[in-house]
Design a protein around this motif. Structure first.
Motif: not given
Length: 185
Positions: A47-67
């Motif tokens: 779950v820890t590994q999957e959480a970071f994978v999902r976080a990374y994928l989500a952050l890729q779709g966010y604008s710098p302002e949103r991050i």
């Protein structure tokens, strides 16, 4: 907290380069939270590994302002808690599997004793936590294992900070009652 502000700025500027810093900063606390919510060490690691994978994928779709505006810890624990819930739900629907190892390593006597002593306390607390209402269990773990603020807990659980505080307080009261009952027996 200031570390998270600086880290968000770095992530907003160059996600590829600075995401490993997020993992380094948060992996221990994410694992500890997942470990309290799930039964096995391997499940918590997955779950820890999957959480970071999902976080990374989500952050890729966010604008710098949103991050830059993200509340990083609650956001990451929302992902982790949802994965833990999904994992527990999925696991309850299938039979338990036994993995056979071809040649397990034999630990030394001191290692076995240390792990056994540690496991007893952890298993007892895990069992006590499992007897709490789900929301109280989640709130207690987020507060006392993960060390989130009440505002952050409220954000993760989708409730006001006052409700999060009440859930933690009620959960701790229930745990104290359990301990008192166990000691009197």
């Amino acid at each position: 907290m200031t570390t998270y502000v600086a880290l968000k700025r770095k992530l907003a500027g160059d996600l590829e380069r600075h995401f490993p810093e997020l993992v380094t900063e948060m992996q221990g606390v994410v694992y500890n939270g997942a470990r309290r919510w799930l039964r096995g060490r391997q499940d918590a690691e997955d779950v820890t590994q999957e959480a970071f994978v999902r976080a990374y994928l989500a952050l890729q779709g966010y604008s710098p302002e949103r991050i830059a505006e993200l509340r990083l810890r609650p956001w990451l624990f929302t992902i982790t808690l949802n994965l833990c819930r999904n994992h527990a739900r999925t696991r309850s629907r299938r039979p338990r599997q036994t993995v056979l190892e071809s040649s397990p390593e034999v630990p030394s006597g001191a290692e076995v004793e240390r792990e056994a002593v540690a496991a007893v306390g952890v298993d007892e607390w895990r069992e006590r936590l499992s007897r709490l209402a789900r929301r109280q269990r989640e709130a207690v773990v987020l507060r006392h294992v993960v060390d989130l603020s009440y505002d952050e807990i409220g954000e993760v659980l989708g409730c006001p900070a006052g409700t999060a505080r009440s859930d933690v307080s009620r959960g701790l009261a229930r745990l104290r009652t359990m301990l008192a009952t166990e000691e009197s027996q």
